[in-house]
Design an enzyme around this catalytic site. Structure first.
Site, PDB file in Angstrom:
ATOM      1  CD  GLU A  28      -1.072   0.695   3.652  1.00  0.00           C
ATOM      2  OE1 GLU A  28      -1.584   1.803   3.455  1.00  0.00           O
ATOM      3  OE2 GLU A  28      -1.162   0.093   4.741  1.00  0.00           O
ATOM      4  CE  LYS A 164       1.212   2.036  14.665  1.00  0.00           C
ATOM      5  NZ  LYS A 164       1.095   2.617  13.336  1.00  0.00           N
TER       6      LYS A 164
END
Ligand code: PSU
Ligand code: MN
Length: 305
Positions: A28, A164
Site C-alpha cells: 500500500e 495498533k
C-alpha cells in the site's frame, strides 16, 4: 506501462509477472505518505519491494497517479508520494472516483483501496504494517475503518502485524467475525498489537507455514466464499517495543486527539504521527522491521498459491 482496463495500469515489472504467472505481492501507499516520515518512508518502501523480490515474488506498490489505478509504481512515483507525505491524498473506497477525475492529484491508497485495486489486477496477497479497525470509543463515534468492510467483500489476503492499540482490538475482532473474515495467527495464538507481539485476544486459527495459509485461501475462494483474510504476523522479538512505553504514548496521543477534536479520516494519521513523535526513533525502527517481516511472509504465501 500497459493498460488493460479503462483506468487500471500495470508497471512493466508487474506486466511481466502477470504474463509469466509469477507470484505478486501488493503493497500500500498510505503507509508511505501518512505512516512514516520522509525520507525513511521511501527507503522503507524500496526495501520492502526488494524483500519481496528476494523472497521469490514480484512487488506491486499500489497508488493512484495521473487518474489511473496503478498496480506497481516506479521509484520516481514512490518518491513523489513519500515527499508529499501527509499532503498526499489518503484514498479509501469512498474517495476513489474523485481522485480518478483529476489527473493532477496523487492518491495514496489505504488498505481498503489497495485491496480493491489488487483484486482488479488479479493480485491475491498484500503485505502492510497494520490494518485499520474499530476505534476506541466507537460505540459513541461509530469510527470504524473502511478497511474492515473491504475485508468482508474483497478477496485479498492481508498480512499485517495486527492492529495498533489506538484501536479497540476486541471490537475489531468482533466486527471481523460478523463480516465473516477469518483471522489467522502466523505462529501465534493471540492478536499481536503492531509494536508488541501479544494481546489478550485469541486469533481464530493458528497456522505455522505459508503453504498452509495458501491452502486455506485456495479452499475459501474455490468454493466462492468471497472476501479477505487477515494474517497476523507478530513483530520479530528483537524489535518488539516495551508494552508500558507504548501504552503511555498511545494514551497521550488519544488524549491530545480528543482535546483537538480531530475526527474522520484525519484520526488515524494524527495518532500515527503523534505516537511516532512521542516514542521517537525506536518506534520507527520497529515499524520498518515489522513491514519487512510481513513482506517475507506474504511472499511465501504468494509463492504457494
Ligand atoms: N495503521 C497503521 N499504519 C498505517 C495505517 C493504519 O499502523 O499506515 C493506515 C493504513 O493505510 C490503513 C489506514 O488502511 O491507515 C486506515 O485509516 P482509517 O482508520 O482512516 O480507515
Ligand atoms: Mn475512521
Amino acid at each position: 506501462m500497459t493498460n488493460t482496463h479503462a483506468s487500471l495500469c500495470f508497471s512493466d515489472e508487474v506486466t511481466h509477472a502477470v504474463k509469466n504467472s509469477q507470484p505478486i505481492v501488493a503493497l500500500e501507499s498510505t503507509i508511505i505518505s501518512h505512516g512514516m516520515p520522509w525520507p525513511q518512508n521511501v527507503e522503507t518502501a524500496l526495501k520492502v519491494e526488494a524483500t519481496v523480490r528476494e523472497n521469490g515474488a514480484v512487488p506491486a506498490t499500489i497508488g493512484i497517479v495521473n487518474g489511473q489505478l496503478c498496480a506497481g509504481l516506479t521509484h520516481k512515483q514512490i518518491e513523489a508520494i513519500g515527499k508529499a507525505g501527509p499532503s498526499a491524498i489518503k484514498v479509501s473506497r469512498r474517495d476513489l472516483p474523485f481522485i480518478l477525475q483529476d489527473p493532477s492529484l496523487v492518491g495514496a491508497t489505504t488498505v481498503a483501496a489497495t485491496m480493491i485495486i489488487a483484486e482488479m489486477a488479479g493480485i491475491k496477497v498484500f503485505a502492510t504494517g497494520g490494518i485499520g479497525g474499530v476505534h476506541r470509543g466507537a460505540e459513541h463515534t461509530m469510527d470504524i475503518s473502511a478497511d474492515l468492510a473491504e475485508l468482508g467483500r474483497t478477496s485479498v489476503a492481508v498480512v499485517c502485524a495486527g492492529a495498533k492499540s489506538i484501536l479497540d482490538i476486541g471490537l475489531t475482532k468482533e466486527y471481523l467475525e460478523t463480516l465473516g473474515v477469518p483471522v489467522i495467527g502466523y505462529k501465534t495464538d493471540v492478536w499481536p498489537a503492531f509494536y508488541t507481539r501479544t494481546t489478550a485476544f485469541p486469533v481464530d486459527y493458528t497456522l505455522h507455514a505459508p503453504a498452509e495459509i495458501a491452502g486455506v485461501l485456495r479452499s475459501k475462494w474455490a468454493v466462492g466464499l468471497e472476501g479477505g483474510v487477515v494474517v497476523c504476523n507478530p513483530v520479530p522479538e528483537a524489535y518488539a517495543m516495551d508494552e508500558a512505553v507504548m501504552d503511555s504514548a498511545i494514551n497521550a496521543a488519544l488524549k491530545e486527539m480528543a482535546d483537538l477534536e480531530i475526527t474522520g479520516k484525519e484520526t488515524t494519521p494524527f495518532l500515527l504521527q503523534r505516537i511516532a513523535d512521542i516514542t521517537g526513533g525506536d518506534s520507527l525502527t520497529t515499524n520498518i522491521q515489522l513491514v519487512i517481516n510481513n513482506a517475507i511472509v506474504a511472499s511465501g504465501i504468494a509463492c504457494n498459491l
